[in-house]
Design a protein around this motif. Structure first.
Motif, short mmCIF file in Angstrom:
data_model
loop_
_atom_site.label_atom_id
_atom_site.label_comp_id
_atom_site.label_asym_id
_atom_site.label_seq_id
_atom_site.Cartn_x
_atom_site.Cartn_y
_atom_site.Cartn_z
N ALA A 191 -22.22 64.03 75.61
CA ALA A 191 -21.44 65.25 75.78
C ALA A 191 -21.68 65.88 77.15
N ALA A 192 -22.88 65.70 77.69
CA ALA A 192 -23.23 66.31 78.97
C ALA A 192 -22.72 65.51 80.16
N ASP A 193 -22.37 64.24 79.96
CA ASP A 193 -21.96 63.38 81.07
C ASP A 193 -20.77 62.53 80.65
N PRO A 194 -19.55 62.93 81.01
CA PRO A 194 -18.35 62.18 80.60
C PRO A 194 -18.23 60.81 81.24
N LYS A 195 -19.02 60.53 82.29
CA LYS A 195 -18.97 59.22 82.92
C LYS A 195 -19.98 58.24 82.33
N LEU A 196 -20.77 58.72 81.38
CA LEU A 196 -21.79 57.88 80.75
C LEU A 196 -21.13 56.95 79.73
N ALA A 257 -14.95 53.23 75.90
CA ALA A 257 -15.43 52.32 76.94
C ALA A 257 -15.59 50.91 76.39
N LEU A 258 -16.11 50.82 75.17
CA LEU A 258 -16.31 49.51 74.54
C LEU A 258 -14.98 48.80 74.33
N ARG A 259 -14.00 49.53 73.84
CA ARG A 259 -12.68 48.92 73.64
C ARG A 259 -12.04 48.58 74.98
N GLY A 285 -21.36 54.68 83.54
CA GLY A 285 -22.78 54.85 83.81
C GLY A 285 -23.62 54.38 82.63
N MET A 286 -24.90 54.12 82.92
CA MET A 286 -25.82 53.65 81.89
C MET A 286 -27.09 54.50 81.92
#
Length: 456
Positions: A191-196, A257-259, A285-286
């Motif tokens: 929730a804190a990082d939409p690019k994660l 992201a997975l899809r 991001g990871m």
């Protein structure tokens, strides 16, 4: 979700390319020719190459230890808990299914925002019967995977992915006992990082000291290996902003992201390691979290060897066909994780045998072994760095790592060379066969939240 992941490069097409076979043949031919024509010079060159590799690996480990010292990022509680999907793909796991259901039932997450699926194979009637008969929370359902090929864990997960409604998704194995707070910690970070795109929870091996077992040596070394990976290596790489191979369980992924990357590769026997690099290549991001999942070690050699063989076979990976697509940072990460794992597995036993033979011959002949002191020093530095990583990881995981464990580690590392040879052969004759790890009902049945937490 199509289990074959059409339209992208996947493992049903990773059999070594013509160029890769040519490179392997060229290297083997040069070494063989050198051993015949100039054996002393060839052995010296090989020892220098190995020494340089050890030096690079040692420096890499020191960097990761320092990087992993940074405190874990704690995200604030989100205003709305996202819907979460839990997947657990089981095959021939009737003995441990009730315990898994009990462990999943203790997860602390809003029930109206949670869905879970036990993903079972259609022919595995024993596991289906036990799963049906065991009381389950209302949010945990059963999915039956229709017959098909390849019969692998990632194919089963892809089938379940098509029915998943969660914004976030995680997977667990049959023997897992996740920390009840793991999903909340993960959801807050997303929730804190939409690019994660994904997060990895640490996997910890339990009760390696207290449970009497004929595989105690393997269990202990396996636990230290996991501690080094999940408590030091992956956190260090995450702090450096590098991609890393995900574990086979307790990785948390943004479902979109997975899809977007086509799900799991149904033909890849280490689909987890592959997925981490594919998500990063897609721009996600990871990161890591510190709420652990407790697992049991594979056990005796007849179980440990097939599992390690599968890992090394899968590490050949899709990305070895076109590694430059990962970019400079991704390529470095790939080489220092999966690449280093393959090379070190192949080099451990020959290096130990070379050192032992040099010393024994020198003692027998009454002369100083003709081994370059620089090479010995670099090899020693590599061993010290490896042991340091294990020691730091073991302390963070709450495990004792003593002198006996350090002295016996080279024997464990040498077993990796056995797995390397086995994996190379299996890659040629059975590249897509999934060597499943068997789990026993009584193994690790004690309280996992206390197990393994011993004075460092």
């Amino acid at each position: 979700m199509d289990a074959t992941s059409e339209g992208r490069q996947c493992a049903d097409r990773i059999g070594p390319t013509r160029a890769q076979w040519l490179l392997i043949a060229l290297i083997a031919g040069v070494v063989a020719l050198g051993l015949v024509l100039r054996p002393a010079l060839t052995l010296f060159c090989l020892s220098c190459v190995i020494a340089v590799g050890f030096l690079i690996a040692a420096a890499w480990r020191f960097v990761l230890v320092v990087a992993s010292l940074a405190p874990h990022h704690r995200a604030p509680t989100p205003a709305r808990w996202p819907r979460y999907t839990i997947l657990a793909a089981l095959h021939d796991e009737a003995a441990v299914t009730p315990r898994l259901i009990s462990n999943l039932s203790r997860i602390d997450y809003p029930r109206n925002r949670l869905e879970g699926f036990l993903v079972l194979e259609a022919h595995d009637q024993a596991t289906i019967d036990v799963a049906m008969a065991t009381p389950k929370p209302s949010w945990l359902k059963i999915i039956i995977v229709p017959p098909g090929s390849p019969q692998t864990k990632p194919r089963a997960l892809n089938h379940a992915l098509s029915q998943a409604k969660g914004e976030l998704l995680t997977i667990y194995d049959a023997e897992d006992e996740p920390d009840p707070q793991q999903l909340r910690q993960s959801a807050a970070r997303f929730a804190a990082d939409p690019k994660l795109g994904c997060l990895q929870a640490p996997l910890r091996i339990r009760r390696i000291d207290k449970a009497p077992s004929p595989s105690r040596f393997l269990d202990r070394q396996f636990a230290f290996e996991y501690a080094a990976l999940f408590e030091v290596t992956l956190p260090g790489m995450a702090r450096l902003g590098l991609p890393f191979p995900l574990g086979g369980t307790s990785n948390h992924v943004r479902t979109s992201a997975l899809r977007g990357v086509g799900g799991w590769d149904a033909h890849n026997v280490t689909e987890d390691a592959d997925l981490g690099f594919r998500l990063w290549s897609a721009g996600w991001g990871m990161g890591v979290i510190d709420a652990p999942t407790w697992e049991t070690p594979p056990g005796a050699l007849e179980r440990w060897l097939p599992q390690r063989t599968r890992w090394l076979k899968g590490y050949w990976g899709v990305h070895t066909r076109s590694p430059l697509q990962l970019g400079r940072r991704g390529l470095v990460s790939l080489l220092m994780t999966l690449g280093a794992a393959i090379v070190s597995a192949g080099a451990h036993a020959p290096t130990l045998a070379w050192l032992a033979s040099a010393v024994l011959i020198g003692v027998h002949a009454g002369i100083t072994p003709a081994t370059p002191i620089v090479v010995i020093s670099v090899l020693s530095l590599g061993v010290i760095a490896a042991m340091m990583t294990c020691a730091v990881g073991a302390r963070r995981a709450g495990l004792r790592y003593g002198l006996t464990d350090m002295l016996s580690a080279p024997a464990y590392w040498s077993l990796l060379s056995l797995a390397f040879v086995h994996a190379f052969w299996r890659l040629i004759v059975e590249p897509y066969v999934w060597d499943k790890t068997q789990h026993d009902a009584e193994h690790g049945a004690s309280d996992a939240m206390d197990a393994g937490r011993e004075a460092a």
